[in-house]
Design an enzyme around this catalytic site. Structure first.
Site, PDB file in Angstrom:
ATOM      1  N   SER A  35      15.648 -22.441   7.565  1.00 53.57           N
ATOM      2  CA  SER A  35      16.363 -23.668   7.158  1.00 53.57           C
ATOM      3  C   SER A  35      17.150 -24.314   8.292  1.00 53.57           C
ATOM      4  CB  SER A  35      17.267 -23.384   5.950  1.00 53.57           C
ATOM      5  OG  SER A  35      16.485 -22.998   4.839  1.00 53.57           O
ATOM      6  N   GLY A  37      10.433 -24.671  10.052  1.00 53.71           N
ATOM      7  CA  GLY A  37       9.419 -24.946   9.034  1.00 53.71           C
ATOM      8  C   GLY A  37       9.533 -26.371   8.531  1.00 53.71           C
ATOM      9  N   GLY A  38      10.210 -26.537   7.414  1.00 57.54           N
ATOM     10  CA  GLY A  38      10.296 -27.842   6.737  1.00 57.54           C
ATOM     11  C   GLY A  38      10.668 -29.000   7.646  1.00 57.54           C
ATOM     12  N   HIS A  82       4.871 -13.533  10.170  1.00 57.91           N
ATOM     13  CA  HIS A  82       5.735 -14.413   9.378  1.00 57.91           C
ATOM     14  C   HIS A  82       5.970 -13.761   8.006  1.00 57.91           C
ATOM     15  CE1 HIS A  82       7.170 -17.893   7.162  1.00 57.91           C
ATOM     16  NE2 HIS A  82       7.439 -18.450   8.330  1.00 57.91           N
ATOM     17  N   GLY A 116      12.979 -21.662   3.989  1.00 55.49           N
ATOM     18  CA  GLY A 116      12.604 -22.652   2.980  1.00 55.49           C
ATOM     19  C   GLY A 116      13.564 -22.726   1.800  1.00 55.49           C
ATOM     20  N   GLU A 141       5.999 -14.920   5.118  1.00 55.56           N
ATOM     21  CA  GLU A 141       5.052 -15.322   4.061  1.00 55.56           C
ATOM     22  C   GLU A 141       3.755 -14.521   4.167  1.00 55.56           C
ATOM     23  OE1 GLU A 141       5.249 -19.523   4.887  1.00 55.56           O
ATOM     24  OE2 GLU A 141       7.323 -19.500   4.207  1.00 55.56           O
ATOM     25  N   ASN A 151       6.487 -24.897  12.633  1.00 56.07           N
ATOM     26  CA  ASN A 151       5.483 -24.213  11.813  1.00 56.07           C
ATOM     27  C   ASN A 151       5.182 -25.084  10.595  1.00 56.07           C
ATOM     28  OD1 ASN A 151       3.922 -22.483  10.285  1.00 56.07           O
ATOM     29  ND2 ASN A 151       5.626 -21.145   9.693  1.00 56.07           N
ATOM     30  N   TRP A 152       4.030 -25.716  10.629  1.00 55.99           N
ATOM     31  CA  TRP A 152       3.675 -26.661   9.551  1.00 55.99           C
ATOM     32  C   TRP A 152       3.220 -25.949   8.279  1.00 55.99           C
ATOM     33  CZ3 TRP A 152       0.458 -31.386  11.703  1.00 55.99           C
ATOM     34  CH2 TRP A 152       1.225 -32.046  12.676  1.00 55.99           C
ATOM     35  N   LYS A 153       2.910 -24.689   8.372  1.00 63.32           N
ATOM     36  CA  LYS A 153       2.371 -23.946   7.221  1.00 63.32           C
ATOM     37  C   LYS A 153       1.125 -24.677   6.671  1.00 63.32           C
ATOM     38  CE  LYS A 153       7.060 -22.542   6.387  1.00 63.32           C
ATOM     39  NZ  LYS A 153       7.977 -21.838   5.553  1.00 63.32           N
ATOM     40  N   GLU A 155      13.928 -14.263  11.522  1.00 62.15           N
ATOM     41  CA  GLU A 155      13.886 -15.170  10.384  1.00 62.15           C
ATOM     42  C   GLU A 155      14.292 -14.414   9.120  1.00 62.15           C
ATOM     43  OE1 GLU A 155      11.220 -18.755  10.995  1.00 62.15           O
ATOM     44  OE2 GLU A 155       9.913 -17.162  10.309  1.00 62.15           O
TER      45      GLU A 155
HETATM   46  C1  PEP Z   1       9.470 -20.880   8.768  1.00 61.52           C
HETATM   47  O1  PEP Z   1       8.534 -21.174   8.051  1.00 61.52           O
HETATM   48  O2  PEP Z   1       9.302 -20.121   9.715  1.00 61.52           O
HETATM   49  C2  PEP Z   1      10.783 -21.460   8.477  1.00 61.52           C
HETATM   50  C3  PEP Z   1      11.791 -21.067   9.198  1.00 61.52           C
HETATM   51  O3  PEP Z   1      10.840 -22.393   7.467  1.00 61.52           O
HETATM   52  P1  PEP Z   1      12.098 -23.329   7.121  1.00 61.52           P
HETATM   53  O4  PEP Z   1      12.598 -23.915   8.413  1.00 61.52           O
HETATM   54  O5  PEP Z   1      11.554 -24.353   6.194  1.00 61.52           O
HETATM   55  O6  PEP Z   1      13.141 -22.463   6.489  1.00 61.52           O
END
Ligand code: PEP
Length: 254
Positions: free
Chosen positions: A213, A234-235, A95, A173, A97, A9-11, A167
């Site tokens: 994470s 994500g990251g 999600h 993040g 966010e 997930n690049w956001k 999640e």
């Molecule tokens: C996400 O955005 O779904 C996520 C899990 O981010 P991260 O891996 O950066 O915690």
């Protein structure tokens, strides 16, 4: 047997120039390693079509969101029908966010799931508790309520097109990953809820991803747990090397 899946997930990251390089690196990795798990990348909306062209058959593309409405006067929104018409097959829905920043409720998310399924998209459906809810030991009830509302009108046959993702909000993040034990406990609960609603076969066949994470150092321990079928990343998905290591970790547990 249920599918192992890794979703990036690049956001809201990467200009087109940087995005193109990363898409090509991921494509190179997938063409070379031919991972046995399914790899899905969710870039920003404007890159979906071009990502599909770059990936061809090696990697699938997901949108990061979809409107709950069919079509019409919803400026700035993107419908399931539009996504489908450009060859998108997957969409992340619910999600955290979107829940916190854009005030999406379980009911809105339920409606998004319905429109996505109606247009033949496969939802990657997210759930997870906040830190306060976990500290107050309400995490299991919170996730149960989310799942029950979001899947309210989903039939057994539609369930076969849904990927779930647990999640924990406090892990997204933040660098604070759920321990494999904490994640497994929740994945087991989620599979139990599916068992109650849809029976053993659907529950056993549904892929449940962990997100929060995940990185190349902790992926293996998380993916070794019996009810964790891969990750929503994500990251670490913004770097081809890290994303590749996480894909390899997932494939090890097939
Ligand atoms: C996400 O955005 O779904 C996520 C899990 O981010 P991260 O891996 O950066 O915690």
């Amino acid at each position: 047997m249920r599918r192992k899946i890794v979703v990036g997930n690049w956001k809201m990251n990467k200009t087109w120039e940087d995005a193109r390089s990363l898409l090509m690196e991921i494509n190179r990795f997938a063409s070379t390693h031919k991972p046995k798990c399914l790899v899905i990348v969710a870039p920003p909306y404007p890159y979906l079509d071009r990502a599909n062209d770059i990936f061809m058959h090696h990697v699938e593309v997901a949108a990061q969101n979809v409107s709950q409405f069919e079509k019409g006067a919803y400026t700035g929104e993107i419908s399931a029908e539009i996504l489908k018409s450009i060859g998108v097959k997957y969409v992340i829905i619910g999600h955290s966010e979107r829940r916190t920043i854009h005030h999406e409720t379980n009911e809105i998310i339920r409606d998004k799931v319905a429109t996505a399924l109606a247009h033949g998209l496969n939802p990657i459906l997210c759930c997870g508790e906040t830190l306060d809810q976990r500290v107050e030991e309400k995490h299991l009830d919170t996730v149960r309520a989310q799942i029950e509302t979001m899947l309210d009108s989903v039939s057994s046959s539609q369930m076969q097109n849904i990927i779930l993702a647990y999640e924990p909000v406090w892990a997204i993040g933040t660098g604070h990953t759920a321990s494999p034990h904490q994640a497994q406990e929740m994945h087991e609960l989620i599979r139990g809820i599916l068992k109650e609603k849809y029976g053993d076969r659907i529950a056993d066949e549904t892929t449940i991803l962990y997100g929060g994470s995940v990185n190349s150092g902790n992926a293996d321990d998380l993916f070794a747990m019996p009810d964790i079928d891969g990750g929503l990343i994500g990251g670490a998905s913004l770097n081809a090397g890290d994303f590749g290591s996480i894909i390899n970790a997932s494939c090890k547990h097939i």
